[in-house]
Design a protein around this motif. Sequence first.
Motif, short mmCIF file in Angstrom:
data_model
loop_
_atom_site.label_atom_id
_atom_site.label_comp_id
_atom_site.label_asym_id
_atom_site.label_seq_id
_atom_site.Cartn_x
_atom_site.Cartn_y
_atom_site.Cartn_z
N LEU A 168 0.83 -1.21 0.00
CA LEU A 168 0.00 0.00 0.00
C LEU A 168 0.87 1.26 0.00
CD1 LEU A 168 -2.81 -1.08 2.47
CD2 LEU A 168 -3.00 -0.77 -0.02
N ALA A 169 1.93 1.24 0.78
CA ALA A 169 2.85 2.39 0.83
C ALA A 169 3.56 2.56 -0.52
CB ALA A 169 3.86 2.21 1.96
N LEU A 170 3.97 1.46 -1.14
CA LEU A 170 4.64 1.54 -2.45
C LEU A 170 3.69 2.08 -3.50
CD1 LEU A 170 6.54 -1.88 -2.41
CD2 LEU A 170 7.60 0.39 -2.30
N GLU A 171 2.44 1.61 -3.49
CA GLU A 171 1.45 2.09 -4.45
C GLU A 171 1.23 3.59 -4.30
OE1 GLU A 171 -1.32 -1.79 -5.35
OE2 GLU A 171 -1.97 -0.42 -3.78
N SER A 172 1.12 4.02 -3.06
CA SER A 172 0.88 5.44 -2.80
C SER A 172 2.09 6.30 -3.19
CB SER A 172 0.56 5.63 -1.32
OG SER A 172 0.43 6.98 -1.01
N ARG A 173 3.26 5.87 -2.78
CA ARG A 173 4.49 6.65 -3.02
C ARG A 173 4.82 6.75 -4.51
NH1 ARG A 173 9.68 7.19 -0.36
NH2 ARG A 173 8.43 7.65 1.45
N PHE A 174 4.69 5.62 -5.24
CA PHE A 174 5.16 5.58 -6.62
C PHE A 174 4.04 5.58 -7.65
CE2 PHE A 174 8.58 3.58 -4.10
CZ PHE A 174 9.60 4.47 -4.41
N ASN A 175 2.80 5.71 -7.18
CA ASN A 175 1.64 5.75 -8.08
C ASN A 175 1.61 4.55 -9.01
OD1 ASN A 175 -0.76 6.86 -9.00
ND2 ASN A 175 0.27 7.98 -10.64
N ILE A 176 1.71 3.36 -8.41
CA ILE A 176 1.68 2.11 -9.16
C ILE A 176 0.53 1.26 -8.65
CG2 ILE A 176 4.16 2.07 -9.68
CD1 ILE A 176 4.46 0.06 -7.31
N GLN A 177 0.21 0.21 -9.40
CA GLN A 177 -0.77 -0.77 -8.97
C GLN A 177 -0.05 -2.11 -8.81
OE1 GLN A 177 -4.09 -0.20 -8.22
NE2 GLN A 177 -3.37 1.90 -8.39
N ALA A 178 -0.07 -2.65 -7.61
CA ALA A 178 0.61 -3.92 -7.33
C ALA A 178 -0.36 -4.83 -6.58
CB ALA A 178 1.86 -3.66 -6.51
N PRO A 179 -1.33 -5.42 -7.29
CA PRO A 179 -2.31 -6.27 -6.62
C PRO A 179 -1.66 -7.48 -5.96
CG PRO A 179 -2.83 -5.99 -8.97
CD PRO A 179 -1.51 -5.36 -8.72
N VAL A 180 -1.95 -7.69 -4.70
CA VAL A 180 -1.36 -8.77 -3.92
C VAL A 180 -1.60 -10.12 -4.60
CG1 VAL A 180 -1.43 -9.97 -1.71
CG2 VAL A 180 -1.60 -7.49 -1.77
N SER A 181 -2.76 -10.29 -5.19
CA SER A 181 -3.10 -11.58 -5.80
C SER A 181 -2.22 -11.92 -7.00
CB SER A 181 -4.57 -11.57 -6.24
OG SER A 181 -4.78 -10.54 -7.18
N GLU A 182 -1.59 -10.93 -7.60
CA GLU A 182 -0.77 -11.15 -8.79
C GLU A 182 0.73 -11.21 -8.46
OE1 GLU A 182 -1.74 -8.42 -11.91
OE2 GLU A 182 -3.88 -8.69 -11.60
N LEU A 183 1.08 -11.09 -7.20
CA LEU A 183 2.49 -11.03 -6.83
C LEU A 183 2.95 -12.36 -6.26
CD1 LEU A 183 2.48 -7.58 -5.06
CD2 LEU A 183 3.13 -8.09 -7.40
N ALA A 184 4.01 -12.88 -6.84
CA ALA A 184 4.63 -14.08 -6.29
C ALA A 184 5.61 -13.65 -5.20
CB ALA A 184 5.37 -14.84 -7.39
N ARG A 185 5.53 -14.31 -4.06
CA ARG A 185 6.36 -13.93 -2.92
C ARG A 185 7.84 -13.89 -3.27
NH1 ARG A 185 5.61 -16.39 3.11
NH2 ARG A 185 7.68 -16.03 3.86
N GLU A 186 8.29 -14.84 -4.10
CA GLU A 186 9.71 -14.88 -4.45
C GLU A 186 10.14 -13.71 -5.34
OE1 GLU A 186 7.42 -17.64 -7.22
OE2 GLU A 186 7.55 -17.41 -5.05
N ASP A 187 9.18 -12.99 -5.91
CA ASP A 187 9.51 -11.80 -6.70
C ASP A 187 9.67 -10.55 -5.84
OD1 ASP A 187 9.40 -13.31 -9.03
OD2 ASP A 187 7.29 -12.84 -9.38
N TRP A 188 9.31 -10.65 -4.56
CA TRP A 188 9.33 -9.49 -3.66
C TRP A 188 10.04 -9.81 -2.34
CZ3 TRP A 188 6.77 -4.73 -4.63
CH2 TRP A 188 6.08 -4.69 -5.84
N ASP A 189 10.96 -10.78 -2.35
CA ASP A 189 11.52 -11.22 -1.07
C ASP A 189 12.82 -10.54 -0.67
OD1 ASP A 189 13.12 -12.53 -2.91
OD2 ASP A 189 12.68 -14.56 -2.18
N THR A 190 13.38 -9.70 -1.54
CA THR A 190 14.57 -8.92 -1.16
C THR A 190 14.34 -7.46 -1.54
OG1 THR A 190 15.80 -9.09 -3.24
CG2 THR A 190 16.07 -10.93 -1.66
N THR A 191 15.10 -6.59 -0.93
CA THR A 191 14.98 -5.16 -1.26
C THR A 191 15.32 -4.92 -2.73
OG1 THR A 191 15.54 -4.61 1.02
CG2 THR A 191 15.74 -2.85 -0.60
N ASN A 192 16.36 -5.58 -3.24
CA ASN A 192 16.71 -5.41 -4.65
C ASN A 192 15.57 -5.82 -5.57
OD1 ASN A 192 19.28 -4.22 -4.78
ND2 ASN A 192 20.29 -6.15 -4.35
#
Length: 78
Positions: free
Chosen positions: A43-67
């Motif tokens: 939610l913070a990323l969507e707000s800050r960067f004006n993006i849409q990142a639906p939780v249902s479409e995100l694979a955990r392994e694609d978001w598991d590190t800061t990089n």
Amino acid sequence: MDVKAGVLEIIQDVTGEDMSNQMDENLFDSGLLDSMATVEMLLALESRFNIQAPVSELAREDWDTTNKIVASVTSLMG
């Protein structure tokens, strides 16, 4: 807009940890992110960067590190 700095700030706000020297640390394995913290971060990323990142479409392994988060946000910004 500096994506890396913004992502690091959000991760620190959500987890209380400065990850700037641990960009490849797995945030789930380390216990810094759980499902609730992930939603808060997205939610913070969507707000800050004006993006849409639906939780249902995100694979955990694609978001598991800061990089990976920086790369994902950058790609969503188009």
